[in-house]
Design an enzyme around this catalytic site. Structure first.
Site, PDB file in Angstrom:
ATOM      1  N   TRP A   1      37.391 -29.971   6.298  1.00 18.38           N
ATOM      2  CA  TRP A   1      36.735 -28.974   7.185  1.00 18.38           C
ATOM      3  C   TRP A   1      35.693 -29.483   8.116  1.00 18.38           C
ATOM      4  O   TRP A   1      35.632 -29.161   9.381  1.00 18.38           O
ATOM      5  CB  TRP A   1      35.992 -27.868   6.457  1.00 18.38           C
ATOM      6  CG  TRP A   1      34.977 -26.966   7.195  1.00 18.38           C
ATOM      7  CD1 TRP A   1      35.757 -25.723   7.710  1.00 18.38           C
ATOM      8  CD2 TRP A   1      33.765 -27.207   7.533  1.00 18.38           C
ATOM      9  NE1 TRP A   1      34.488 -25.078   8.404  1.00 18.38           N
ATOM     10  CE2 TRP A   1      33.402 -25.992   8.367  1.00 18.38           C
ATOM     11  CE3 TRP A   1      32.665 -28.044   7.546  1.00 18.38           C
ATOM     12  CZ2 TRP A   1      32.107 -25.819   8.948  1.00 18.38           C
ATOM     13  CZ3 TRP A   1      31.445 -28.002   8.015  1.00 18.38           C
ATOM     14  CH2 TRP A   1      31.143 -26.793   8.798  1.00 18.38           C
ATOM     15  N   HIS A   2      35.086 -30.703   7.700  1.00 20.36           N
ATOM     16  CA  HIS A   2      34.208 -31.529   8.313  1.00 20.36           C
ATOM     17  C   HIS A   2      34.790 -32.254   9.628  1.00 20.36           C
ATOM     18  O   HIS A   2      33.953 -32.297  10.673  1.00 20.36           O
ATOM     19  CB  HIS A   2      33.247 -32.483   7.730  1.00 20.36           C
ATOM     20  CG  HIS A   2      32.368 -31.708   6.696  1.00 20.36           C
ATOM     21  ND1 HIS A   2      32.412 -31.255   5.502  1.00 20.36           N
ATOM     22  CD2 HIS A   2      31.011 -31.659   6.882  1.00 20.36           C
ATOM     23  CE1 HIS A   2      31.508 -30.854   5.194  1.00 20.36           C
ATOM     24  NE2 HIS A   2      30.607 -30.912   5.832  1.00 20.36           N
ATOM     25  N   GLY A   3      36.024 -32.544   9.376  1.00 20.74           N
ATOM     26  CA  GLY A   3      36.751 -33.432  10.595  1.00 20.74           C
ATOM     27  C   GLY A   3      38.091 -33.940  10.226  1.00 20.74           C
ATOM     28  O   GLY A   3      38.370 -34.094   9.029  1.00 20.74           O
TER      29      GLY A   3
ATOM     30  N   PHE B   1      31.579 -30.507  14.228  1.00 17.31           N
ATOM     31  CA  PHE B   1      32.293 -29.917  12.931  1.00 17.31           C
ATOM     32  C   PHE B   1      32.700 -28.369  13.444  1.00 17.31           C
ATOM     33  O   PHE B   1      33.106 -27.772  12.680  1.00 17.31           O
ATOM     34  CB  PHE B   1      31.735 -29.954  11.786  1.00 17.31           C
ATOM     35  CG  PHE B   1      31.285 -31.182  11.386  1.00 17.31           C
ATOM     36  CD1 PHE B   1      32.054 -32.400  11.660  1.00 17.31           C
ATOM     37  CD2 PHE B   1      30.005 -31.559  10.754  1.00 17.31           C
ATOM     38  CE1 PHE B   1      31.763 -33.692  11.458  1.00 17.31           C
ATOM     39  CE2 PHE B   1      29.798 -32.854  10.393  1.00 17.31           C
ATOM     40  CZ  PHE B   1      30.333 -33.725  10.773  1.00 17.31           C
TER      41      PHE B   1
END
Lengths: 482, 314
Positions: free
Chosen positions: A325-327, A482
């Site tokens: 999800w962060h990247g 993000f």
């Protein structure tokens, strides 16, 4: 528009005054104005982003209405899937398409085949991961009949785009935030003053600590090979402090700003570096995302129920997806997996809920065991943060590999910055204040007797001057990417 | 609500009072700082006003640290003044401050730092506030964008004055060696660093941001104004240490091409003024004594060439 910018310093009071003095007559006006202000705030980055958020919000608004009105389960499910497909489709297209393409090409190259693939030349809309998750939770909650669909389009659009938390959270559930748009807000002195103090504390964390740490961290992570192991270790510790101050600082400003407008957002950080184990850390770090994954992914997968294999699988899924999800980078996936590895023993030994309260409850200082537990938890989170910060997994391994070295025991290099002792003082100030306030919502959440108020006011003035004088070079909030 | 507004107002008023106190505090640190040399430089320009011709060097610290005017004066036989102090005033302010002193017969050699051409750097930064605190009458030179920068940087400037003032009360005077009013010689060049050796950092200076065409347009306007008065503007390239130069070669080449396409007279090429690191004092733009002489000799050659042939750079 960054929270730590002149533009926001002008925008906020103007919006505040119009909100409480001009459009305070009725609820509809308040909501329309907040929506306009939020779109202005978001469009300040790039007006084209507005098209996407508007389209995604309108689609979800009507789909949720249909889901609620539909009695046939298969139809309701189909509508929910449509909502998920559209929201996750946008997220995939803008954030993950190039990552999957590159990984696909690389995996073929590894087997001796090579081909050219057309990468997308697109910019990632700011905050897309945050508002996508917000609208997803809305559709799912309506589907689960935990929530009535939004009463009117304006309230819903204002809920999705509410400017304090639009670009980097907290990820607000509709169950909590949407009903607040149905009630006319009235000014509350205590809520507003506490909000202002929370903004001040957030700016201190971001502008003084995170931005100053960042200048050192950049050097150390970019050229770790040329520095001593002690300097590299310092860089890893400073990054742990930077990411905390950057993101929790943002959350403080967001929550404080929302309070100025009569809204209560969910707490996003609860002094995570005072955690005694990694499970406690994850209950205190980015709470809105952790609970989102818990409610919409972990529990539907079976949670901690079922066979051992299933438990292990679920833990890895939730942490890896959280990393992803962060990247779109293997570094985030590794970071997630590493946290799963740290967390797993606690779950398997049923010790993941050992520490639900605040550390050293009723005492001024922690005991020796608590201190060691906190330091150990901090150390393993630092290790994981190396993967989060490094530009590649290879670099992260290089940094960690460089640490066991005799230069670990020499003094770290100082980069000739005469303000270094002051940065150390500001970090000490951060942890001291947060330790004292660890039972409160935020660092400046005072609930003290009347006679201490002048002292607290002086402290706020001192803090404001400290921010102005020692703020580092303006940096974007890390979580915006993000 | 009124209680909230009153409390918030009081909070911001206390901050404002502290900033005003800092701004107006008489500070030894200010009167001895390099910013105060602006008065010395204005005086030099006034004292030489009756000379039939003058060479006036202008720019940021690459010029104050990078020219030895007595050598120029001796070689060319023309009165020479170095007006440069600090690049962070912004090129606009530097030119606007110089403009009233330009007269017939002057040859202005302007060498702006490369960073002046990126984004809004030419409007100045924190040093603009320091400059205005020394010479408040120059506030009339500021446009609206510079006022925004001024107010953005004012609080920190005021606080740093208070900090230095308080530390001076306790006898703790910060050492400011080359960055000191007394570091300038009688021509306006920095000499105070000659006995120090600091050296450059390992990493090259990186030119960040988009090229801003407004800067050359502003120089062209200045050029037109100077020509009207019977003076001449020459643009020279700043000195930039080799690693920084190579790192930013594309940006610099683009700038060079932009100058070639303009009506501005240009002295030399960017490569000519880029030297190995041993010629630099403490930054990519600041030359040490040897570097200062090396660059001055090149400038003398270029100026001689120009004076012999007015169409030199074309």
């Amino acid at each position: 528009m960054l929270f730590n910018s002149i533009e926001f310093a002008i925008f906020l009071p103007v919006v505040f005054l119009i909100y409480w003095f001009i459009v305070n007559k009725n609820l509809q006006l308040q909501n329309i104005f907040l929506l306009a202000a939020s779109y202005f705030f978001y469009g300040w980055w790039d007006y084209r982003f507005l098209v996407l958020i508007l389209f995604s919000s309108i689609v979800d608004f009507f789909l949720a209405k249909k889901i609620a009105a539909e009695s046939r389960n298969s139809q309701r499910k189909a509508l929910l899937f449509l909502s998920l497909f559209l929201n996750l489709g946008f997220l995939f297209y803008f954030k993950y398409y190039n990552f999957f393409l590159d990984s696909f090409v690389q995996s073929f190259t590894a087997f001796g085949h090579s081909f050219d693939a057309q990468r997308l030349d697109i910019i990632l809309p700011v905050g897309i991961s945050f508002y996508t998750f917000q609208t997803l939770s809305y559709s799912i909650d309506v589907y689960r009949r935990k929530l009535e669909p939004a009463k009117d389009l304006v309230s819903f659009l204002a809920y999705v785009s509410f400017f304090p938390q639009l670009v980097a959270g907290p990820i607000e559930r509709a169950v909590n935030l949407l009903p607040q748009f149905y009630r006319k807000r009235t000014f509350n002195y205590f809520q507003a003053t506490d909000g202002l103090r929370q903004i001040l504390w957030g700016l201190f964390k971001k502008m003084v600590i995170a931005d100053n740490c960042s200048t050192y961290v950049i050097h150390i992570f970019d050229d770790y090979g040329v520095y001593s192991a002690s300097t590299t270790l310092l860089g890893c510790v400073l990054f742990a402090i930077q990411i905390y101050c950057d993101f929790s600082g943002y959350s403080d400003v967001a929550i404080g700003t929302a309070r100025l407008f009569g809204f209560d957002l969910k707490r996003n950080f609860a002094f995570p570096y005072f955690s005694r184990d990694i499970a406690e850390f994850w209950r205190r770090w980015h709470i809105s995302l952790s609970t989102w994954f818990r409610d919409y992914l972990y529990i539907p997968l079976g949670g901690s129920q079922g066979s051992l294999g299933k438990k292990v699988r679920n833990i890895f899924i939730i942490f890896i997806v959280s990393g992803f999800w962060h990247g779109a980078n293997w570094t985030y996936i590794t970071w997630g997996a590493l946290n799963a590895v740290f967390f797993l023993p606690l779950l398997l030994l049923s010790k993941n809920r050992s520490y639900l309260g605040v550390v050293a409850e009723g005492r001024t200082l922690p005991n020796f065991t608590e201190l060691i537990q906190m330091l150990t938890t901090f150390a393993i989170t630092c290790l994981a943060w190396v993967f989060f910060r490094a530009s590649s997994v290879e670099k992260a391994l290089g940094i960690i590999g460089q640490l066991p070295n005799k230069t670990l025991f020499i003094l770290p290099q100082s980069f000739n910055d005469t303000n270094l002792p002051l940065y150390a003082v500001s970090i000490a100030l951060l942890f001291t204040v947060e330790w004292i306030q660890r039972n409160s919502e935020h660092g400046l959440n005072f609930a003290d007797p009347e006679y201490l108020k002048p002292l607290k006011r002086l402290f706020c003035i001192f803090l404001a001057l400290f921010i102005i004088y020692y703020s580092g070079e303006q940096q974007q909030f890390t979580y915006f990417q993000f | 609500m009124s209680k909230f507004l009153k409390q918030t107002g009081l909070f911001f008023l206390s901050l404002l009072l502290i900033f005003l106190a800092g701004w107006s505090i008489p500070s030894k640190w200010i009167t001895e700082s390099l910013h105060y040399s602006v008065y010395d430089k204005h005086k030099l320009l006034e004292e030489t006003v009756d000379k039939s011709s003058r060479i006036i060097f202008a720019g940021g610290s690459n010029v104050s640290f990078g020219v030895y005017s007595p050598a120029v004066e001796d070689s060319l036989g023309i009165t020479t003044v170095n007006t440069a102090i600090h690049a962070a005033y912004g090129l606009k302010y530097i030119l606007d401050d110089l403009e009233p002193y330009v007269k017939k017969g002057d040859i202005i050699v302007l060498a702006p730092e490369y960073a002046q051409f990126q984004e809004d750097s030419f409007l100045g930064s924190a040093a603009l506030v320091q400059g205005l605190n020394v010479i408040p009458q120059n506030s009339k030179l500021l446009d609206s964008r510079q006022w925004v920068l001024f107010f953005k940087n004012l609080p920190r400037h005021a606080l740093s004055k208070i900090r230095f003032y308080l530390s001076s009360l306790f006898g703790n005077n910060a050492s400011i060696d080359a960055y000191h009013r007394s570091a300038f010689n009688a021509y306006g060049d920095v000499e105070g660093h000659w006995s120090y050796q600091i050296g450059l950092s390992k990493s090259p200076d990186v030119l960040v941001g988009q090229y801003n065409p407004e800067v050359i347009a502003y120089i062209e306007r200045f050029d037109a104004l100077v020509k009207k008065r019977g003076a001449q503007l020459l643009v020279a390239f700043p000195t930039f240490n080799q690693s920084s130069f190579l790192h930013n070669a594309k940006v610099i080449e683009h700038l060079y091409q932009e100058f070639q396409q303009s009506d501005i007279e240009v002295l030399g090429t960017p490569e000519r003024y880029s030297f190995p690191d041993r010629f630099y004092y403490d930054s990519a733009y600041h030359l040490n004594r040897d570097g200062q002489f090396k660059r001055t000799n090149l400038l003398i050659e270029d100026l001689k060439h120009y004076l012999q042939n007015a169409t030199y750079s074309r």
